[in-house]
Design a protein around this motif. Structure first.
Motif, PDB file in Angstrom:
ATOM      1  N   SER A  37       0.010   4.513  -9.174  1.00 46.02           N
ATOM      2  CA  SER A  37      -0.539   3.409  -9.964  1.00 46.02           C
ATOM      3  C   SER A  37      -0.348   2.067  -9.261  1.00 46.02           C
TER       4      SER A  37
ATOM      5  N   TYR B 143      -7.811   1.094  -0.932  1.00 49.35           N
ATOM      6  CA  TYR B 143      -6.851   1.440  -1.984  1.00 49.35           C
ATOM      7  C   TYR B 143      -7.151   2.747  -2.703  1.00 49.35           C
ATOM      8  N   PRO B 144      -8.404   3.059  -3.030  1.00 46.36           N
ATOM      9  CA  PRO B 144      -8.643   4.388  -3.617  1.00 46.36           C
ATOM     10  C   PRO B 144      -8.291   5.520  -2.647  1.00 46.36           C
TER      11      PRO B 144
ATOM     12  N   ALA C 203      -3.605   0.922  -7.584  1.00 51.35           N
ATOM     13  CA  ALA C 203      -4.561   0.307  -8.509  1.00 51.35           C
ATOM     14  C   ALA C 203      -4.086  -1.078  -8.932  1.00 51.35           C
ATOM     15  N   ASP C 204      -2.797  -1.231  -9.148  1.00 50.92           N
ATOM     16  CA  ASP C 204      -2.253  -2.528  -9.537  1.00 50.92           C
ATOM     17  C   ASP C 204      -2.451  -3.561  -8.432  1.00 50.92           C
TER      18      ASP C 204
ATOM     19  N   LEU D 194      -4.711  -3.525  -5.999  1.00 50.12           N
ATOM     20  CA  LEU D 194      -6.133  -3.849  -5.887  1.00 50.12           C
ATOM     21  C   LEU D 194      -6.555  -4.790  -7.013  1.00 50.12           C
ATOM     22  N   ALA D 195      -6.084  -4.563  -8.218  1.00 48.50           N
ATOM     23  CA  ALA D 195      -6.419  -5.450  -9.337  1.00 48.50           C
ATOM     24  C   ALA D 195      -5.922  -6.876  -9.076  1.00 48.50           C
TER      25      ALA D 195
ATOM     26  N   ALA E  98      -4.501   5.866  -2.700  1.00 49.31           N
ATOM     27  CA  ALA E  98      -4.081   6.550  -3.922  1.00 49.31           C
ATOM     28  C   ALA E  98      -4.389   8.041  -3.834  1.00 49.31           C
TER      29      ALA E  98
ATOM     30  N   SER F 112       0.868  -1.176   0.000  1.00 51.03           N
ATOM     31  CA  SER F 112       0.000   0.000   0.000  1.00 51.03           C
ATOM     32  C   SER F 112       0.906   1.227   0.000  1.00 51.03           C
TER      33      SER F 112
ATOM     34  N   GLU G  96      -8.235  -8.460  -6.583  1.00 56.76           N
ATOM     35  CA  GLU G  96      -9.482  -8.834  -7.270  1.00 56.76           C
ATOM     36  C   GLU G  96      -9.292 -10.128  -8.053  1.00 56.76           C
TER      37      GLU G  96
ATOM     38  N   ARG H 266     -11.334  -2.610  -1.318  1.00 61.36           N
ATOM     39  CA  ARG H 266     -11.925  -1.696  -2.309  1.00 61.36           C
ATOM     40  C   ARG H 266     -12.136  -0.300  -1.746  1.00 61.36           C
TER      41      ARG H 266
ATOM     42  N   GLU I 211      -1.665  10.247  -8.614  1.00 63.73           N
ATOM     43  CA  GLU I 211      -2.039   9.015  -7.930  1.00 63.73           C
ATOM     44  C   GLU I 211      -0.968   7.962  -8.137  1.00 63.73           C
TER      45      GLU I 211
END
Length: 94
Positions: A64, A48-49, A67-68, A70-71, A52, A20, A74, A45, A62
């Protein structure tokens, strides 16, 4: 801004290292805690936003990596979709 590294154990006993870009993850996850998979993903979910966004506030862009990560979470969580007892263990947060 201090980053946080942490380890998760998935329902199949595999362990992964996570990242993070902000300590905000500590507002959502606790070390040595087991979360039902759906609960864990809801927390990720949300976290992480926000992490960022904190990077964006401080540096003007932000991260990246948030986002990576979190992806990736997922993608891994999708393996256990439909498993009612699936849980994720937060082994540590550093």
């Amino acid at each position: 801004m201090p980053a946080v590294h942490y380890r998760l154990r998935w329902p199949d006993a595999s362990v992964i290292e996570c990242y993070s870009p902000s300590t905000v993850i500590r507002d959502y996850l606790r070390p040595h805690t087991r979360y039902a998979l759906d609960d864990f993903m809801a927390l990720a979910r949300a976290a992480y936003p926000r992490a960022a966004g904190r990077v964006r506030e401080r540096f003007g862009y932000e991260c990246s990596s948030a986002a990576d990560q979190l992806a990736e979470l997922e993608r891994l969580a999708a393996r256990y979709a439909g498993c009612p007892d699936a849980a994720v263990d937060v082994l540590d947060l550093e």
